[in-house]
Design a protein around this motif. Structure first.
Motif, PDB file in Angstrom:
ATOM      1  N   UNK A   5     118.036 -12.156   4.731  1.00  0.00           N
ATOM      2  CA  UNK A   5     118.885 -12.082   3.538  1.00  0.00           C
ATOM      3  C   UNK A   5     120.381 -12.304   3.819  1.00  0.00           C
ATOM      4  N   UNK A   6     120.860 -11.860   4.975  1.00  0.00           N
ATOM      5  CA  UNK A   6     122.275 -12.073   5.294  1.00  0.00           C
ATOM      6  C   UNK A   6     122.561 -13.558   5.524  1.00  0.00           C
ATOM      7  N   UNK A   7     121.633 -14.258   6.172  1.00  0.00           N
ATOM      8  CA  UNK A   7     121.777 -15.706   6.355  1.00  0.00           C
ATOM      9  C   UNK A   7     121.695 -16.420   5.012  1.00  0.00           C
ATOM     10  N   UNK A   8     120.783 -15.978   4.156  1.00  0.00           N
ATOM     11  CA  UNK A   8     120.651 -16.585   2.825  1.00  0.00           C
ATOM     12  C   UNK A   8     121.947 -16.424   2.036  1.00  0.00           C
ATOM     13  N   UNK A  26     133.654 -15.757  -5.229  1.00  0.00           N
ATOM     14  CA  UNK A  26     134.341 -14.459  -5.208  1.00  0.00           C
ATOM     15  C   UNK A  26     133.389 -13.298  -5.451  1.00  0.00           C
ATOM     16  N   UNK A  27     132.294 -13.530  -6.158  1.00  0.00           N
ATOM     17  CA  UNK A  27     131.329 -12.455  -6.428  1.00  0.00           C
ATOM     18  C   UNK A  27     130.455 -12.160  -5.213  1.00  0.00           C
ATOM     19  N   UNK A  28     130.513 -13.014  -4.197  1.00  0.00           N
ATOM     20  CA  UNK A  28     129.714 -12.831  -2.986  1.00  0.00           C
ATOM     21  C   UNK A  28     130.488 -12.119  -1.891  1.00  0.00           C
ATOM     22  N   UNK A  29     131.738 -11.717  -2.208  1.00  0.00           N
ATOM     23  CA  UNK A  29     132.601 -11.061  -1.226  1.00  0.00           C
ATOM     24  C   UNK A  29     132.979  -9.667  -1.717  1.00  0.00           C
ATOM     25  N   UNK A  30     133.211  -8.771  -0.771  1.00  0.00           N
ATOM     26  CA  UNK A  30     133.736  -7.465  -1.135  1.00  0.00           C
ATOM     27  C   UNK A  30     135.174  -7.636  -1.622  1.00  0.00           C
ATOM     28  N   UNK A  81     123.809  -6.645   9.836  1.00  0.00           N
ATOM     29  CA  UNK A  81     124.987  -6.983   9.053  1.00  0.00           C
ATOM     30  C   UNK A  81     125.911  -8.010   9.675  1.00  0.00           C
ATOM     31  N   UNK A  82     125.433  -8.726  10.693  1.00  0.00           N
ATOM     32  CA  UNK A  82     126.268  -9.750  11.332  1.00  0.00           C
ATOM     33  C   UNK A  82     125.555 -11.092  11.317  1.00  0.00           C
ATOM     34  N   UNK A 109     130.579 -10.542   8.830  1.00  0.00           N
ATOM     35  CA  UNK A 109     130.015  -9.213   8.589  1.00  0.00           C
ATOM     36  C   UNK A 109     129.617  -9.117   7.117  1.00  0.00           C
ATOM     37  N   UNK A 110     128.406  -8.619   6.893  1.00  0.00           N
ATOM     38  CA  UNK A 110     127.879  -8.441   5.545  1.00  0.00           C
ATOM     39  C   UNK A 110     127.674  -6.946   5.312  1.00  0.00           C
ATOM     40  N   UNK A 111     128.236  -6.451   4.213  1.00  0.00           N
ATOM     41  CA  UNK A 111     128.079  -5.045   3.828  1.00  0.00           C
ATOM     42  C   UNK A 111     127.581  -4.982   2.395  1.00  0.00           C
ATOM     43  N   UNK A 112     126.494  -4.252   2.178  1.00  0.00           N
ATOM     44  CA  UNK A 112     125.986  -4.087   0.820  1.00  0.00           C
ATOM     45  C   UNK A 112     125.674  -5.393   0.121  1.00  0.00           C
ATOM     46  N   UNK A 113     125.215  -6.397   0.883  1.00  0.00           N
ATOM     47  CA  UNK A 113     124.851  -7.667   0.296  1.00  0.00           C
ATOM     48  C   UNK A 113     126.019  -8.579  -0.041  1.00  0.00           C
TER      49      UNK A 113
END
Length: 134
Positions: A5-8, A26-30, A81-82, A109-113
Motif C-alpha cells: 500500500x505504501x508503494x501504491x 496535496x490530499x496525499x500528503x500530511x 512506513x518507508x 516516509x508514509x504516516x497514516x496512509x
C-alpha cells in the motif's frame, strides 16, 4: 501478493504529479509534509508544509520551454512506513545550454496512509546544481 500500500500511494502520487494535478496530490500528503532537496540551487532546501512543497513542484514544472522528465525505475517498501523511489531524471534547457541525465531517488516516509517526508538524492549533485543555477 500485490503491491504494498505504501508503494501504491507513492505510485499514485507520482502519476498525479506528472499530470500536474497538485490539488489531488496535496490530499496525499500530511499537512506538515517535508521535502528535502539537496544542493545549492534555487530548488534546494527543506520545504515544509503542503503549500511550500506545492510551490517547489510548481517551480520545478514552470513553463520555461525546458524539458524535464522522471522515469520510475524502482519502488520498494520496508513495510514500516518507508519507501524507496528510484528513477531516471532528465532535464534540458530550451536553448540547449544545460542538460543532465542521471539517476535519482527519494527516501519517503508514509504516516497514516499519507506522505510525510521525502528525502531526495541525485547521482551528480554538481550537474544538478549547474542546471538549476544556469
Amino acid at each position: 501478493m500485490g503491491e504494498h500500500p505504501d508503494c501504491a500511494l507513492v505510485r499514485k502520487a507520482f502519476d498525479t504529479f506528472t499530470r500536474g494535478d497538485l490539488n489531488t496530490l496535496s490530499t496525499m500528503m500530511t499537512t506538515d509534509v517535508v521535502h528535502h532537496v539537496p544542493g545549492s540551487n534555487p530548488l534546494s532546501g527543506t520545504h515544509k508544509g503542503v503549500e511550500d512543497v506545492l510551490r517547489l513542484y510548481r517551480d520545478w514544472g514552470r513553463a520555461d520551454g525546458s524539458s524535464k522528465g522522471i522515469e520510475p525505475e524502482l519502488l520498494t517498501a520496508d513495510g514500516q512506513g518507508h519507501v524507496i523511489f528510484g528513477y531516471r531524471y532528465t532535464a534540458r534547457k530550451a536553448d540547449g545550454s544545460r542538460s543532465f541525465a542521471m539517476k535519482g531517488a527519494q527516501y519517503i516516509t508514509v504516516l497514516g496512509g499519507k506522505i510525510s517526508d521525502m528525502e531526495e538524492c541525485v547521482e551528480d549533485l554538481d550537474a544538478f546544481d549547474a542546471y538549476w543555477l544556469g
